[in-house]
Design a protein around this motif. Structure first.
Motif, short mmCIF file in Angstrom:
data_model
loop_
_atom_site.label_atom_id
_atom_site.label_comp_id
_atom_site.label_asym_id
_atom_site.label_seq_id
_atom_site.Cartn_x
_atom_site.Cartn_y
_atom_site.Cartn_z
N VAL A 14 0.86 -1.19 0.00
CA VAL A 14 0.00 0.00 0.00
C VAL A 14 0.89 1.24 0.00
O VAL A 14 1.72 1.41 0.91
CB VAL A 14 -0.93 0.03 1.24
CG1 VAL A 14 -1.80 1.29 1.23
CG2 VAL A 14 -1.81 -1.22 1.30
N GLY A 28 -3.59 2.06 -2.10
CA GLY A 28 -3.59 3.24 -1.26
C GLY A 28 -4.62 4.27 -1.69
O GLY A 28 -5.27 4.90 -0.84
N LEU A 77 -3.83 6.57 6.60
CA LEU A 77 -3.23 7.11 5.39
C LEU A 77 -3.39 8.63 5.38
O LEU A 77 -4.20 9.18 6.12
CB LEU A 77 -3.91 6.50 4.16
CG LEU A 77 -3.68 5.01 3.92
CD1 LEU A 77 -4.40 4.57 2.66
CD2 LEU A 77 -2.20 4.68 3.82
#
Length: 491
Positions: A14, A28, A77
């Motif tokens: 990711v 991602g 993230l």
């Protein structure tokens, strides 16, 4: 049923925590795009040592579950999506990349590691880890997660499953005896289950056992049901045809944005494109190439592999630089292709520059400073480089296959006039045809007004994730509303 879903994405890599290819970009960016649309999205990935270090350096990293020899860590993230890292010694204590040792040989315990990873995904989906969160959909990516739908069926987990094929050439093949070593039931050795050509296939588990199967372009979804592209699984894919969907990838338009890219010497965009000239000049200085303004800078960025058509580039190179033009290559891979490109760069250092590693910032500088990007791939499930290139006003020259066929519009009078032209396409697996197509692009480059129009079209193309994320939301809803999961008659 609610318009919003709880979705667990499961992937072996990711971005920005770890990346070996386009899978990481998708794993991602897509969950973040779904998060933006209001979906309750979590990501599960292995806790490689480097990924844990990057997560800890940029954000808070918490332990949310712990066992004697494993932990589940949580961070977020940049876009806000929650991500879980499954940390064990087998994932954490490795040099090399996630799949291969430093010599490029697959790790001998790949089957055990990724099967265990699939079992953890299944436990999360069934909320047996006590996380107080149970997904409606588990979305698994590529062969490393092919056992997720299998384990979910074995455990009778009620969540629906979606399996995405990013590249069918990589299948996760292991000796058939691996099934026994993993403690799986014997019926999985059947050809209607995991057996493939006398071996055990992880990707076949994902294709055969998930509720829906997707791949990363409509064209590739059609291609892989044929012997030419199906890698031996075309029969299974054709049989699952009603449940096989192609959804083209997007790109992270925040990360790939020439208006605020720190790797570039000056910002630019479609409305103010002047900075691209400065990026081109800086790239020529960096590489030592000599090009007049009338000579295009042509780039290749990617793996040095026959799948990518790099042998066609090698064969056409003399014709390309005779246009005249200069060529920049950034990539690693096949030593035969690498040596051929090294010889060409030594013979004509004023016209050919080749670098055999991967430097993300240098890739950004190439996208910013080049005029054209070569993608002569023999097959390309989707491709992201052509989308990055168009975003930076660099015109792609592509083989008409897979996602390249549907994301790049060939340039002719009609497409220039109606504003749809974004690049150049060619059909055959042929170096001469590649050379002819480059010549066609160079002829267009020699007409500054026409070229500026083409660059403007390319830069204004919407390559973000919003459309594709919306298509996945629709797929999730349809999967939950009309499930008809494949079950072998002896299960």
């Amino acid at each position: 049923m609610s318009d919003h879903h709880r979705v667990l994405h499961v992937a072996a890599e990711v971005q920005p925590l770890i990346k070996t290819g386009g899978l990481a970009d998708v794993a991602g960016a897509l969950p973040d795009a779904l998060h933006t649309l209001g979906e309750d999205v979590r990501i599960l990935m292995p806790g490689y040592g480097g990924a844990i270090e990057r997560a800890r350096a940029t954000a808070r990293l918490d332990t949310i579950a712990e066992w004697p020899d494993a932990r589940l860590l949580e961070t977020r993230l940049p876009g806000g999506c929650r991500i879980w890292l499954y940390e064990t010694a087998a994932f954490r204590r490795r040099a090399g990349n996630p799949y291969d040792d430093p010599q490029g040989v697959p790790w001998p315990d790949n089957a055990e590691r990724f099967d265990e990873f699939a079992r953890v995904a299944t436990a999360i989906a069934d909320d047996t880890l006590g996380l107080d969160w149970r997904p409606d959909i588990v979305h698994a990516h590529d062969w490393h997660t092919g056992m997720v739908p299998v384990h979910m069926q074995l455990a009778r987990v009620p969540a629906a499953t979606v399996f995405t094929i990013h590249n069918l050439a990589y299948q996760g093949l292991f000796p058939l005896a691996t099934r026994h070593a993993l403690g799986l039931p014997g019926w999985l050795d059947h050809w209607e289950a995991l057996e493939f050509d006398g071996r055990m296939s992880f990707i076949k588990g994902g294709i055969g056992f998930a509720d829906r199967v997707t791949t990363v372009s409509e064209t590739y979804a059609r291609e892989i049901t044929t012997p030419a592209f199906g890698a031996g699984l075309e029969g299974l894919l054709a049989w699952r045809g009603a449940d096989l969907v192609g959804i083209a990838n997007g790109i992270d338009t925040h990360r790939w944005n020439p208006a605020r890219d720190p790797a570039l010497p000056a910002p630019y965009d479609a409305d103010q494109p002047e900075g691209k000239r400065e990026a081109r000049s800086a790239l020529l200085r960096e590489t030592g190439l000599q090009a007049e303004e009338t000579m295009p800078v042509i780039a290749y960025i990617g793996r040095l592999a026959e799948q990518k058509g790099v042998d066609l580039l090698v064969d056409a190179l003399a014709r390309i630089i005779a246009q005249p033009a200069v060529v920049i290559v950034l990539g690693s891979g096949d030593p035969v292709l690498r040596n051929a490109l090294r010889r060409a760069s030594k013979a004509r250092p004023d016209r050919v520059y080749a670098r055999f590693d991967f430097d993300e910032a240098f890739a950004h500088r190439i996208y910013g400073g080049a005029d054209m990007l070569l993608m002569p791939s023999r097959f390309e499930p989707c491709g992201l480089s052509q989308l990055n290139a168009m975003r930076y006003g660099t015109i792609p020259i592509v083989r008409r296959t897979g996602g390249l066929a549907e994301t790049v519009v060939d340039t002719d009078r009609t497409t220039l006039a109606d504003g749809t032209a974004t690049g150049f396409q060619f059909d055959a697996d042929d170096a001469d045809l590649l050379g002819e197509t480059v010549q066609r692009a160079c002829d267009c480059f020699a007409q500054p007004d026409t070229w500026r129009t083409l660059v403007d079209h390319a830069m204004r193309r919407n390559s973000g994730w919003a459309r594709s994320a919306g298509a996945y939301r629709t797929l999730y809803r349809d999967t939950l509303n009309a499930r008809h999961r494949y079950l072998p008659p002896y299960l």
